[in-house]
Scaffold this active site. Structure first.
Site, PDB file in Angstrom:
ATOM      1  N   PHE A 130      13.920   2.860  -3.702  1.00 50.43           N
ATOM      2  CA  PHE A 130      13.794   2.417  -2.309  1.00 50.43           C
ATOM      3  C   PHE A 130      13.702   3.670  -1.447  1.00 50.43           C
ATOM      4  O   PHE A 130      14.636   4.472  -1.392  1.00 50.43           O
ATOM      5  CB  PHE A 130      14.995   1.571  -1.908  1.00 50.43           C
TER       6      PHE A 130
ATOM      7  N   SER B   2      10.732 -15.484   1.251  1.00 48.63           N
ATOM      8  CA  SER B   2      11.103 -14.101   0.974  1.00 48.63           C
ATOM      9  C   SER B   2      10.344 -13.553  -0.227  1.00 48.63           C
ATOM     10  O   SER B   2      10.296 -12.343  -0.434  1.00 48.63           O
ATOM     11  CB  SER B   2      12.606 -13.993   0.718  1.00 48.63           C
TER      12      SER B   2
ATOM     13  N   ASP C 101      22.264 -13.777   5.922  1.00 50.77           N
ATOM     14  CA  ASP C 101      22.464 -12.337   6.070  1.00 50.77           C
ATOM     15  C   ASP C 101      22.028 -11.886   7.463  1.00 50.77           C
ATOM     16  O   ASP C 101      20.843 -11.852   7.784  1.00 50.77           O
ATOM     17  CB  ASP C 101      21.661 -11.615   4.993  1.00 50.77           C
TER      18      ASP C 101
ATOM     19  N   HIS D 269     -13.333 -23.265  -2.825  1.00 51.13           N
ATOM     20  CA  HIS D 269     -12.710 -24.499  -2.345  1.00 51.13           C
ATOM     21  C   HIS D 269     -11.189 -24.328  -2.317  1.00 51.13           C
ATOM     22  O   HIS D 269     -10.545 -24.186  -3.357  1.00 51.13           O
ATOM     23  CB  HIS D 269     -13.119 -25.651  -3.272  1.00 51.13           C
TER      24      HIS D 269
ATOM     25  N   ASP E 125      20.316 -16.331   1.880  1.00 54.71           N
ATOM     26  CA  ASP E 125      20.518 -15.823   0.527  1.00 54.71           C
ATOM     27  C   ASP E 125      21.386 -16.811  -0.248  1.00 54.71           C
ATOM     28  O   ASP E 125      22.606 -16.843  -0.059  1.00 54.71           O
ATOM     29  CB  ASP E 125      21.181 -14.452   0.596  1.00 54.71           C
TER      30      ASP E 125
ATOM     31  N   GLY F  18      15.164 -16.835  -1.408  1.00 54.08           N
ATOM     32  CA  GLY F  18      15.526 -17.481  -0.158  1.00 54.08           C
ATOM     33  C   GLY F  18      14.404 -17.578   0.848  1.00 54.08           C
ATOM     34  O   GLY F  18      13.216 -17.535   0.501  1.00 54.08           O
TER      35      GLY F  18
ATOM     36  N   ASP G 240     -16.368 -24.019  -7.474  1.00 55.44           N
ATOM     37  CA  ASP G 240     -17.160 -25.118  -8.025  1.00 55.44           C
ATOM     38  C   ASP G 240     -18.577 -24.619  -8.315  1.00 55.44           C
ATOM     39  O   ASP G 240     -19.320 -24.285  -7.387  1.00 55.44           O
ATOM     40  CB  ASP G 240     -17.216 -26.291  -7.047  1.00 55.44           C
TER      41      ASP G 240
ATOM     42  N   LYS H  20     -30.944  13.488  -3.333  1.00 59.19           N
ATOM     43  CA  LYS H  20     -29.490  13.649  -3.222  1.00 59.19           C
ATOM     44  C   LYS H  20     -29.218  14.880  -2.370  1.00 59.19           C
ATOM     45  O   LYS H  20     -29.499  16.003  -2.775  1.00 59.19           O
ATOM     46  CB  LYS H  20     -28.841  13.796  -4.595  1.00 59.19           C
TER      47      LYS H  20
ATOM     48  N   GLU I 159     -29.916  18.707  -5.297  1.00 63.85           N
ATOM     49  CA  GLU I 159     -28.948  18.372  -6.348  1.00 63.85           C
ATOM     50  C   GLU I 159     -29.531  17.413  -7.376  1.00 63.85           C
ATOM     51  O   GLU I 159     -29.127  17.404  -8.531  1.00 63.85           O
ATOM     52  CB  GLU I 159     -27.707  17.714  -5.739  1.00 63.85           C
TER      53      GLU I 159
END
Length: 876
Positions: A638, A738, A793, A39, A705, A742, A47, A254, A401
């Site tokens: 980064f 973001s 920005d 829900h 920003d 911001g 629920d 297998k 196997e």
């Protein structure tokens, strides 16, 4: 049912406005019914409803059920619902009680363990569930002194019944998010597996097994669904012995081959490995045979192998066939049908899926590609009706196997679970190759291979050598491939355990299958024999296989409790890495964000769930990532360039698109998000251009920003002011959070101008805002310049600049998520990080719809530049 039992339910609802039933529904004459609704109201919740005394007793469960017995899920009791509510799916309109989307997430029957009425009154209700997703024993316990008289608080707990599984290993709400409304009763009609003698020796195909006694009159149907581009395969768990109740299982041989999934659509078929590699070009005859089946669209799961003269699988012959050597003809043994003709069959029990597959592969259907003996290239993998210990013994004598056991009533979950188990004749598994030694004596090319497995911390651990089992041609091929991967340093984590001389180190990319007699106390293999290379499994997923013990069912447990993903006992499950979409996740319980307590497995599961939505924003764009090996609060990296060889689904964009720079990153499949999260990637950032025209941006981004002292309401007002200005300039504007502080305003553009023009115009827009409303906006970056103000920005619009992608988590305390929103939602937001990795799943049902129309909204900048009085300094 008491006369006023539904009074509270009815008083809360306007049945002229809501599609919910006012009353109705007949009490069950046999087993009692249960349903779990998913829900999306003000917050996503589940629920639970149990049929008792003529109504559905109901509890709201914020986090949903868990198979981990350590999880005590809060369940707030709400008003009784009518039995007719069991089949309700739909959207409760805004302004009505519980407004939001509702689906039937699970349904089935429930079995009280003891007196249900007495247990309910006393506040301790024990029961067994027989659903599509929830099975086994559970308990509801009322908490004393918590909640109100009308909304008492209970705890919903999974009992220790052999089906529990650690939360770090399995989350049923994440693994099985969809509706089961279109499916039938999960507990009705499942056939019992007969126990007979050992199987006869197989020839070109396994022996036929008699059809189960109970069959539906018409093929079972799944829910309607689009054919997915990728399918994660169901994987089996190695166990140390047969299950305690073999009548609930079927057993197949297998095979010694490659696991492949066939995708059929519009008369074309493609073959994929378990890691998503397309092998269609390597097996054109099999792809053609699959395409010729009477199936318009679907996914088929199976294994490709080459049979020797005795009709037994030959792994070396299979490798020779791939290398263009030998006369072996690959055949495909199909054993499951997860999708067929517009229907998602994964929630159906195994026996129903196999019935449909058997009919599909009947002799008339499998005829398009037969060899000279008349044997089809695509064959049905038959199950054998025999005691599992006898089956294993027979399989071992014949050179197989071992056997694969599968719960008859289990769904197809697309991950590793104990619904599928492996019973092996001897120890045999995959190892990563980390080096090789020089040859000795008459041996040519190389001496032995250095083997490794990944430890729970992700490091590669030395596991010994293998120096036997090679054929001369295989030695030469191996040496050629390994020599191309040589590196100066060892890839293994424990240098003291390694050979000291005559070793050549290699990048740990190749995977070999090796049989061996056992493990030493130091973690080395004994009497190892090389079987061949595995190109269908990623190196980073190779870990030491640990055989689990399937415990006997506790007394009082239901006779049949098929699992949506049957957990191994919690103690064993916690010792092994988790697995998501076929990829091993190391350190699943490691806390990534101390502020929220978010763990690595939660991050990975979020990435798996959001991948299709996020891929729409990542596709065909250069991307950068933020890695956090130490988690949020640690050092962040980064990266615009990185090695993608260990990141399936990610690739590099040719350096020629950006002269004199390293290759950029690109996400080519949505599944890359899971692989990246395993490698500690948290954030994805994208360029404002697509890779086919990187010199021409196709969007313009404004990042609002806020400086110190700016309230959230001021940020929202600023975004609306930016929207108004853009509308006056004739430019469409789309909005997203973001995930930090911001908001991002995004303008789709026609690709007519270069980076300098777009960035220059964006700067002109920001300067206009700062001149017009200086008390709110500032055009200079830097914390000192925006105290009490907002810097919009515009620098995000320069060549090589990136912006956090929609749906990406942020490597910040709380782990907020960047989420697309509609402009009319803005006044209701409480912050940019309103949605987090933990809470964002409640938003996934809405998905990218707030940006509906984005693809067709791209505008030219010419008129807007003239209206603002901006003239580019130089022509594009």
């Amino acid at each position: 049912m008491p006369a006023n039992a539904l009074e509270r339910y009815q008083s809360k609802r306007n049945f002229l406005a809501t599609p919910e039933p006012r009353d109705g529904g007949l009490p069950s004459t046999g087993a009692l019914r249960f349903v779990v609704h998913k829900h999306w109201a003000s917050h996503l919740h589940y629920d639970l409803r149990l049929e008792l005394d003529g109504t559905m007793k109901s509890w709201a469960v914020p986090k949903g059920p868990s198979y981990d017995s350590a999880d005590k899920r809060m369940a707030v009791q709400v008003e009784d619902h009518p039995i007719a509510y069991n089949t309700f799916e739909g959207t409760i309109p805004p302004g009505q009680y519980g407004a939001g989307k509702v689906i039937v997430w699970d349904k089935g029957t429930w079995e009280p363990l003891g007196n249900a009425e007495a247990g309910y009154r006393q506040g301790k209700l024990k029961f067994a569930l027989h659903g599509h997703k929830l099975q086994g024993r559970w308990t509801l316990v009322r908490m004393q002194g918590r909640g109100s008289e009308r909304a008492p608080t209970w705890l919903w707990i999974k009992e220790h019944d052999g089906l529990e599984r650690a939360a770090a290993q399995y989350s049923v709400v994440d693994a099985r998010p969809d509706s089961v409304a279109a499916l039938g009763d999960p507990s009705a009609g499942a056939p019992a597996a007969a126990v007979a003698g050992p199987p006869a020796a197989p020839s070109a195909a396994p022996a036929e097994a008699p059809a189960p006694a109970r069959r539906p009159r018409a093929p079972a149907k799944g829910r309607k669904a689009a054919l997915p581009a990728f399918l994660a395969p169901q994987l089996a768990t190695l166990v140390d012995g047969p299950p305690p109740h073999p009548e609930e299982w079927l057993f197949e041989l297998k095979f010694d081959g490659y696991r492949l999934l066939g995708r059929i659509e519009r008369g074309q078929a493609r073959l994929f490995t378990r890691s998503g590699k397309d092998w269609s070009a390597r097996l054109p005859a099999l792809a053609q045979a699959l395409a010729a089946l009477p199936l318009r669209s679907g996914w088929i799961d199976g294994e490709v192998l080459v049979l020797n003269a005795q009709g037994l699988p030959d792994f070396q012959a299979l490798q020779n066939a791939f290398a263009g050597r030998g006369s072996g003809r690959p055949v495909y043994y199909a054993f499951d049908l997860p999708f067929a003709d517009g229907q998602d069959l994964r929630a159906l029990p195994l026996w129903q899926r196999r019935d449909r597959l058997r009919a599909l592969l009947a002799p008339a259907g499998a005829a398009p590609d037969r060899d000279r003996s008349g044997a089809a290239a695509v064959r049905f993998s038959e199950a054998f009706e025999a005691a599992p210990r006898d089956l294993v013994a027979s399989a071992c004598r014949l050179g197989f196997e071992g056997v694969i056991g599968k719960r008859i009533a289990a769904p197809y979950t697309g991950e590793r679970s104990t619904d599928w188990i492996k019973l092996k004749c001897s120890l045999r598994q995959e190892f990563v190759l980390g080096g090789y030694t020089d040859p000795q004596g008459a041996r040519t090319a190389l001496g032995s291979l250095l083997l490794g497995v990944h430890a729970p911390d992700g490091t590669l651990r030395y596991a010994g050598n293998v120096g036997t089992g090679f054929k001369e041609q295989a030695l030469r091929d191996l040496h050629r491939r390994l020599a191309a991967l040589e590196v100066p340093d060892s890839p293994f984590a424990q240098p003291r355990a390694l050979p000291a001389r005559g070793v050549h180190w290699v990048r740990p990319e190749l995977v070999a299958e090796v049989s061996f007699a056992g493990w030493t106390e130091a973690g080395r293999v004994r009497h190892a024999v090389f079987q061949g290379l595995r190109e269908d499994k990623p190196a980073q997923a190779v870990v030491r296989e640990q055989a689990l013990a399937l415990g006997a069912r506790p007394a009082g447990a239901p006779a049949r409790a098929p699992s949506a993903a049957k957990p191994a006992p919690a103690r064993s499950a916690r010792a092994a890495p988790a697995e998501v979409q076929g990829l091993a996740i190391t350190h699943p319980e490691r806390v990534v964000d101390p502020a929220s307590g978010t763990t690595k497995i939660e991050l990975v599961r979020y990435c798996a769930a959001v991948a299709p939505l996020m891929f729409e924003h990542l596709q065909a764009r250069p991307v950068a990532v933020v890695r956090a090996p130490e988690g949020v609060g640690g050092e962040l990296f980064f990266q615009k360039h990185m090695d993608t060889r260990h990141l399936p689904g990610m690739a590099t964009i040719a350096p020629g698109t950006q002269p004199a720079h390293p290759a950029l990153l690109e996400v080519v499949r949505a599944q890359a998000l899971v692989a990246a999260a395993q490698m500690n990637v948290i954030e994805f950032h994208t360029w404002n251009a697509r890779k086919d025209r990187m010199d021409r941006p196709d969007r313009m981004t404004f990042d609002l920003d806020p400086g110190t002292g700016v309230t959230w309401s001021a940020v929202c007002e600023a975004a609306q002011l930016v929207q108004v200005l853009l509308e006056q300039l004739g430019l469409p504007a789309f909005l997203k959070t973001s995930g930090g502080k911001g908001l991002h305003v995004v303008v789709p553009l026609q690709r007519r101008h270069g980076w300098d023009t777009v960035k220059g115009f964006a700067q002109a827009v920001v300067r206009h805002l700062a001149r017009t409303i200086p008390q709110r906006f500032v055009a200079k970056s830097g914390p000192a310049n925006r105290v009490g103000k907002i810097f919009v920005d515009y620098l995000r619009n320069g060549w090589g600049a990136t912006t956090a992608c929609a749906w990406t988590p942020r490597a910040r305390p709380g782990m907020g998520v960047s989420v697309p929103i509609a402009w009319d939602e803005l006044p209701t937001l409480t912050g940019s990080a309103q949605w987090t990795v933990r809470s964002a799943p409640e938003r996934l049902a809405l998905g990218n719809t707030p940006w509906h129309g984005y693809a067709g909204a791209a505008s030219a900048l010419g008129a807007a530049m003239r209206a603002l009085g901006y003239a580019p300094q130089a022509p594009d």
